[in-house]
Motif scaffolding. Structure first.
Motif, PDB file in Angstrom:
ATOM      1  N   THR A 160     -24.587 -65.940  30.579  1.00  0.00           N
ATOM      2  CA  THR A 160     -24.365 -65.540  29.186  1.00  0.00           C
ATOM      3  C   THR A 160     -23.593 -64.222  29.122  1.00  0.00           C
ATOM      4  OG1 THR A 160     -26.571 -64.567  29.209  1.00  0.00           O
ATOM      5  CG2 THR A 160     -26.354 -66.759  28.218  1.00  0.00           C
ATOM      6  N   ARG A 161     -23.434 -63.698  27.909  1.00  0.00           N
ATOM      7  CA  ARG A 161     -22.697 -62.457  27.648  1.00  0.00           C
ATOM      8  C   ARG A 161     -23.474 -61.685  26.591  1.00  0.00           C
ATOM      9  NH1 ARG A 161     -21.562 -63.273  22.550  1.00  0.00           N
ATOM     10  NH2 ARG A 161     -21.291 -65.427  21.909  1.00  0.00           N
ATOM     11  N   PRO A 162     -23.165 -60.411  26.380  1.00  0.00           N
ATOM     12  CA  PRO A 162     -23.817 -59.698  25.278  1.00  0.00           C
ATOM     13  C   PRO A 162     -23.604 -60.442  23.966  1.00  0.00           C
ATOM     14  CG  PRO A 162     -22.634 -58.151  26.672  1.00  0.00           C
ATOM     15  CD  PRO A 162     -22.275 -59.535  27.170  1.00  0.00           C
ATOM     16  N   GLY A 163     -24.650 -60.602  23.212  1.00  0.00           N
ATOM     17  CA  GLY A 163     -24.576 -61.355  21.961  1.00  0.00           C
ATOM     18  C   GLY A 163     -25.054 -62.788  22.095  1.00  0.00           C
TER      19      GLY A 163
ATOM     20  N   THR B 187     -39.694 -57.136  28.151  1.00  0.00           N
ATOM     21  CA  THR B 187     -39.490 -55.787  28.707  1.00  0.00           C
ATOM     22  C   THR B 187     -38.115 -55.562  29.331  1.00  0.00           C
ATOM     23  OG1 THR B 187     -40.448 -56.451  30.812  1.00  0.00           O
ATOM     24  CG2 THR B 187     -41.959 -55.501  29.187  1.00  0.00           C
ATOM     25  N   ASP B 188     -37.339 -56.609  29.562  1.00  0.00           N
ATOM     26  CA  ASP B 188     -36.033 -56.439  30.206  1.00  0.00           C
ATOM     27  C   ASP B 188     -35.097 -55.650  29.281  1.00  0.00           C
ATOM     28  OD1 ASP B 188     -33.340 -56.862  31.173  1.00  0.00           O
ATOM     29  OD2 ASP B 188     -34.124 -58.542  32.359  1.00  0.00           O
ATOM     30  N   PRO B 189     -34.564 -54.520  29.742  1.00  0.00           N
ATOM     31  CA  PRO B 189     -33.705 -53.713  28.868  1.00  0.00           C
ATOM     32  C   PRO B 189     -32.406 -54.414  28.477  1.00  0.00           C
ATOM     33  CG  PRO B 189     -33.711 -52.837  31.116  1.00  0.00           C
ATOM     34  CD  PRO B 189     -34.739 -53.922  31.074  1.00  0.00           C
ATOM     35  N   ARG B 190     -32.073 -55.512  29.134  1.00  0.00           N
ATOM     36  CA  ARG B 190     -30.860 -56.262  28.772  1.00  0.00           C
ATOM     37  C   ARG B 190     -31.078 -57.173  27.577  1.00  0.00           C
ATOM     38  NH1 ARG B 190     -29.970 -58.945  34.554  1.00  0.00           N
ATOM     39  NH2 ARG B 190     -32.252 -58.940  34.329  1.00  0.00           N
TER      40      ARG B 190
ATOM     41  N   ILE C   9     -37.466 -66.057  21.849  1.00  0.00           N
ATOM     42  CA  ILE C   9     -36.058 -65.924  21.463  1.00  0.00           C
ATOM     43  C   ILE C   9     -35.569 -64.553  21.924  1.00  0.00           C
ATOM     44  CG2 ILE C   9     -34.440 -65.846  19.525  1.00  0.00           C
ATOM     45  CD1 ILE C   9     -36.628 -67.401  17.907  1.00  0.00           C
ATOM     46  N   SER C  10     -34.469 -64.546  22.659  1.00  0.00           N
ATOM     47  CA  SER C  10     -33.917 -63.289  23.162  1.00  0.00           C
ATOM     48  C   SER C  10     -32.432 -63.207  22.850  1.00  0.00           C
ATOM     49  CB  SER C  10     -34.078 -63.201  24.693  1.00  0.00           C
ATOM     50  OG  SER C  10     -35.424 -63.402  25.075  1.00  0.00           O
ATOM     51  N   VAL C  11     -31.988 -62.017  22.506  1.00  0.00           N
ATOM     52  CA  VAL C  11     -30.552 -61.770  22.375  1.00  0.00           C
ATOM     53  C   VAL C  11     -30.143 -60.882  23.540  1.00  0.00           C
ATOM     54  CG1 VAL C  11     -28.722 -60.825  20.918  1.00  0.00           C
ATOM     55  CG2 VAL C  11     -30.722 -61.907  19.872  1.00  0.00           C
ATOM     56  N   VAL C  12     -29.035 -61.239  24.197  1.00  0.00           N
ATOM     57  CA  VAL C  12     -28.508 -60.423  25.292  1.00  0.00           C
ATOM     58  C   VAL C  12     -27.795 -59.207  24.671  1.00  0.00           C
ATOM     59  CG1 VAL C  12     -26.994 -60.369  27.304  1.00  0.00           C
ATOM     60  CG2 VAL C  12     -28.200 -62.504  26.703  1.00  0.00           C
ATOM     61  N   LEU C  13     -28.199 -58.017  25.114  1.00  0.00           N
ATOM     62  CA  LEU C  13     -27.676 -56.772  24.535  1.00  0.00           C
ATOM     63  C   LEU C  13     -26.423 -56.303  25.288  1.00  0.00           C
ATOM     64  CD1 LEU C  13     -31.072 -54.888  24.083  1.00  0.00           C
ATOM     65  CD2 LEU C  13     -29.726 -56.090  22.327  1.00  0.00           C
ATOM     66  N   PRO C  14     -25.599 -55.526  24.621  1.00  0.00           N
ATOM     67  CA  PRO C  14     -24.476 -54.906  25.332  1.00  0.00           C
ATOM     68  C   PRO C  14     -25.004 -53.944  26.394  1.00  0.00           C
ATOM     69  CG  PRO C  14     -24.309 -54.548  22.947  1.00  0.00           C
ATOM     70  CD  PRO C  14     -25.663 -55.129  23.214  1.00  0.00           C
TER      71      PRO C  14
END
Ligand code: SAH
Ligand code: DHB
Ligand code: MG
Length: 235
Positions: A165-168, A207-210, A228-233
């Motif tokens: 995946t990618r951020p967002g 807990t994952d900072p990403r 549900i998780s969103v990948v952060l920049p």
């Protein structure tokens, strides 16, 4: 707090909550012929009736639309019920790749996508997901990943979801609450492998900072749910 309520009051609240869910599903997530036919075809073929609920399907579609998903990965196709929800949320030219271990399930799923008029945008890849995931690096990044296969595999599927995946991007996993939140309590000797893996999954995505994550109690029995998780920049 719940201790302040009698059993009768608690039952009453639970029933009202159920009724609200039925009304929400009827308004926001009515099933059409293609979805109903998928459930029927699964039953005809003796597949287990473990597809996501209509509300969960609508939530997946909302998330896919919210992140503008054009390329979606699903792990665990079964008869194609969740895949139809995901594929319908794609724009023209969008694509869903769904991984399925059982050739019999994959066959039913392909027929479901065909019947729903989605065969042009869905590809079912048969085999153990872990054998098919590495090749998907060529297509990455995926805008959304939905994990709903063998439960002990979830932590490894999360590793792959993060790679692909990618951020967002949005990562969703089904069954992460297991029996009313069992997978939120530390495992003991009697905890089964799937629930224990779900505990790990929850701990990691929370807990994952990403990631920025939430778990929602949402399913047909009221005892399971989605993470549900969103990948952060980066940074
Ligand atoms: N997402 C579906 C339900 C999936 S049920 C829906 O909501 O409609 C779980 C599916 O995962 C089953 O079809 C099962 O055969 C498949 N599965 C189990 N182990 C797997 C593996 N290692 N790789 C890929 N799929 C697997
Ligand atoms: C099972 C699997 C699922 O993905 C689900 O949503 C419900 C039950 C199972 O393997 O029993
Ligand atoms: Mg599931």
């Amino acid at each position: 707090m719940s201790t302040a309520h009698s059993d009768a009051e608690l039952r009453e609240r639970a029933e009202q909550r159920w009724e609200a869910e039925r009304l929400i599903a009827a308004l926001y997530a009515p099933e059409d012929d293609a979805l109903r036919a998928t459930v029927d075809a699964a039953a005809q073929a003796d597949l287990p009736a473990i597809q996501i609920s209509p509300l969960q399907g609508q939530l997946l579609a909302v998330l896919a639309a919210a992140c503008g998903a054009r390329l979606i990965l699903e792990i665990g196709a079964l008869a194609g019920y969740s895949g139809i929800h995901l594929a319908r949320a794609l724009p023209p030219g969008g694509r869903l790749i769904t991984l399925e271990y059982e050739p019999r399930h994959a066959e039913v799923a392909r027929a479901s996508f065909e019947r729903a008029g989605l065969a042009d945008r869905v590809e079912v890849r048969v085999g153990p997901a872990l054998e098919n995931l590495p090749a998907l690096a060529d297509l990455a990044p995926f805008d959304m990943v939905f994990i709903d296969a063998d439960k002990p595999g979830y932590p490894e599927y999360l590793d792959w979801a993060l790679r692909l995946t990618r951020p967002g991007s949005v990562i969703v996993a089904d069954n992460t609450l297991r029996g009313g939140g069992a997978a939120l309590r530390p495992p003991t000797d009697s905890t089964d492998e799937g629930t224990s893996a779900m505990y790990t999954y929850n701990q990691r995505v929370a807990t994952d900072p990403r990631l920025r994550s939430i778990a929602l109690p949402i399913d047909e029995d009221g005892l399971d749910g989605l993470s549900i998780s969103v990948v952060l920049p980066p940074g």
